[in-house]
Write a protein that holds these residues in place. Structure first.
Motif, PDB file in Angstrom:
ATOM      1  N   ALA A   1     -85.108  -5.248  29.205  1.00 19.75           N
ATOM      2  CA  ALA A   1     -85.020  -3.929  28.576  1.00 19.75           C
ATOM      3  C   ALA A   1     -84.571  -2.899  29.594  1.00 19.75           C
ATOM      4  O   ALA A   1     -84.868  -2.994  30.779  1.00 19.75           O
ATOM      5  CB  ALA A   1     -86.370  -3.530  27.992  1.00 19.75           C
ATOM      6  N   GLY A   2     -83.869  -1.899  29.113  1.00 23.10           N
ATOM      7  CA  GLY A   2     -83.388  -0.813  29.950  1.00 23.10           C
ATOM      8  C   GLY A   2     -84.396   0.311  30.057  1.00 23.10           C
ATOM      9  O   GLY A   2     -85.593   0.109  29.841  1.00 23.10           O
TER      10      GLY A   2
ATOM     11  N   SER B   1     -87.445   0.689  24.742  1.00 23.69           N
ATOM     12  CA  SER B   1     -86.098   1.076  25.146  1.00 23.69           C
ATOM     13  C   SER B   1     -85.160   0.869  23.967  1.00 23.69           C
ATOM     14  O   SER B   1     -85.425   0.050  23.096  1.00 23.69           O
ATOM     15  CB  SER B   1     -85.637   0.217  26.325  1.00 23.69           C
ATOM     16  OG  SER B   1     -84.301   0.529  26.672  1.00 23.69           O
ATOM     17  N   HIS B   2     -84.071   1.611  23.974  1.00 21.61           N
ATOM     18  CA  HIS B   2     -83.027   1.425  22.969  1.00 21.61           C
ATOM     19  C   HIS B   2     -82.050   0.326  23.394  1.00 21.61           C
ATOM     20  O   HIS B   2     -81.266  -0.138  22.592  1.00 21.61           O
ATOM     21  CB  HIS B   2     -82.227   2.716  22.773  1.00 21.61           C
ATOM     22  CG  HIS B   2     -83.043   3.863  22.291  1.00 21.61           C
ATOM     23  ND1 HIS B   2     -83.603   3.902  21.034  1.00 21.61           N
ATOM     24  CD2 HIS B   2     -83.385   5.024  22.887  1.00 21.61           C
ATOM     25  CE1 HIS B   2     -84.251   5.041  20.885  1.00 21.61           C
ATOM     26  NE2 HIS B   2     -84.136   5.731  21.994  1.00 21.61           N
ATOM     27  N   LEU B   3     -82.091  -0.054  24.674  1.00 19.23           N
ATOM     28  CA  LEU B   3     -81.114  -0.977  25.241  1.00 19.23           C
ATOM     29  C   LEU B   3     -81.762  -2.213  25.836  1.00 19.23           C
ATOM     30  O   LEU B   3     -82.844  -2.130  26.415  1.00 19.23           O
ATOM     31  CB  LEU B   3     -80.326  -0.287  26.359  1.00 19.23           C
ATOM     32  CG  LEU B   3     -79.589   0.991  26.022  1.00 19.23           C
ATOM     33  CD1 LEU B   3     -79.041   1.639  27.288  1.00 19.23           C
ATOM     34  CD2 LEU B   3     -78.485   0.726  25.026  1.00 19.23           C
TER      35      LEU B   3
ATOM     36  N   SER C   1     -80.744  -1.071  19.835  1.00 19.74           N
ATOM     37  CA  SER C   1     -81.660  -1.016  18.701  1.00 19.74           C
ATOM     38  C   SER C   1     -82.551   0.209  18.844  1.00 19.74           C
ATOM     39  O   SER C   1     -82.931   0.568  19.953  1.00 19.74           O
ATOM     40  CB  SER C   1     -82.519  -2.279  18.664  1.00 19.74           C
ATOM     41  OG  SER C   1     -83.476  -2.197  17.638  1.00 19.74           O
ATOM     42  N   ALA C   2     -82.886   0.825  17.740  1.00 17.09           N
ATOM     43  CA  ALA C   2     -83.774   1.988  17.771  1.00 17.09           C
ATOM     44  C   ALA C   2     -85.183   1.529  18.127  1.00 17.09           C
ATOM     45  O   ALA C   2     -85.865   0.918  17.315  1.00 17.09           O
ATOM     46  CB  ALA C   2     -83.768   2.696  16.428  1.00 17.09           C
ATOM     47  N   LEU C   3     -85.605   1.784  19.349  1.00 21.08           N
ATOM     48  CA  LEU C   3     -86.930   1.429  19.854  1.00 21.08           C
ATOM     49  C   LEU C   3     -87.262  -0.047  19.631  1.00 21.08           C
ATOM     50  O   LEU C   3     -88.405  -0.420  19.434  1.00 21.08           O
ATOM     51  CB  LEU C   3     -88.015   2.300  19.216  1.00 21.08           C
ATOM     52  CG  LEU C   3     -87.918   3.792  19.507  1.00 21.08           C
ATOM     53  CD1 LEU C   3     -88.997   4.542  18.753  1.00 21.08           C
ATOM     54  CD2 LEU C   3     -88.009   4.076  20.983  1.00 21.08           C
TER      55      LEU C   3
ATOM     56  N   ALA D   1     -91.653  -8.572  22.317  1.00 20.19           N
ATOM     57  CA  ALA D   1     -90.343  -9.227  22.323  1.00 20.19           C
ATOM     58  C   ALA D   1     -89.890  -9.478  20.891  1.00 20.19           C
ATOM     59  O   ALA D   1     -90.708  -9.764  20.018  1.00 20.19           O
ATOM     60  CB  ALA D   1     -90.416 -10.542  23.091  1.00 20.19           C
ATOM     61  N   PRO D   2     -88.594  -9.372  20.645  1.00 20.51           N
ATOM     62  CA  PRO D   2     -88.091  -9.703  19.307  1.00 20.51           C
ATOM     63  C   PRO D   2     -88.467 -11.136  18.942  1.00 20.51           C
ATOM     64  O   PRO D   2     -88.788 -11.949  19.813  1.00 20.51           O
ATOM     65  CB  PRO D   2     -86.567  -9.575  19.470  1.00 20.51           C
ATOM     66  CG  PRO D   2     -86.371  -8.684  20.651  1.00 20.51           C
ATOM     67  CD  PRO D   2     -87.533  -8.954  21.559  1.00 20.51           C
TER      68      PRO D   2
END
Length: 168
Positions: A102-103, A124-126, A145-147, A154-155
């Motif tokens: 994550a960024g 993060s968005h990134l 992705s938005a938040l 984790a996705p």
């Protein structure tokens, strides 16, 4: 065989002195401390330790004496699932293993737009995937992705599967 990218000096690092070995000096220490305070800074993938480092205004993944530069500004961190001290790594056999980095943290005001995320989630968005196939690491495309990329959320596995199996 040398894998990865060795930085000599980048224009965006004009204020940071570079050593002959290509390692950023001076300003890196302060930024690296900031990176370390945001979450998981290393991941063991297929027996190799990968460490996140800040090189001025960008993050990189260091493994042994090599490194791969990310397209993410610091601070960066590996994403985990739940309250664990280990990065989430999905292994897909011949397709390789995938971890997600994550960024920088989203702005405080961005959380007001979400009903299921709070500042404490460290989102993060990134994000950018680290792919390891046959012992050779590579970096995938930035994901937005938005938040959607939070410290301990984790996705799901299907997201990782898609990163390991990109459309041709």
């Amino acid at each position: 065989m040398v894998v990865g990218i060795r930085l000599i000096c980048l224009p965006l690092l004009a204020l940071v002195a570079c050593s002959p070995a290509g390692q950023a000096q001076g300003g890196e220490e302060a930024v690296t401390r900031e990176v370390e305070n945001t979450g998981l800074q290393s991941a063991n993938i297929d027996g190799t330790e990968y460490e996140l480092v800040a090189l001025g205004r960008i993050c990189a993944v260091r493994f042994g004496e090599d490194q791969l530069v990310l397209d993410l500004p610091p601070p960066c961190r590996f994403i985990a699932r739940g309250a664990t001290d280990a990065a989430t790594v999905e292994n897909y056999g011949e397709a390789g293993s995938v971890a997600l980095i994550a960024g920088p943290l989203a702005a405080e005001g961005d959380y007001a737009l979400s009903e299921d995320r709070a500042i404490a989630d460290g989102c993060s968005h990134l994000a950018q995937p680290l792919l390891v196939k046959g012992g050779i690491p590579s970096i995938g495309a930035i994901q937005v992705s938005a938040l959607g990329f939070c410290r301990n959320s984790a996705p799901d596995e299907k997201f990782y599967y898609g990163l390991a199996h990109p459309p041709e």
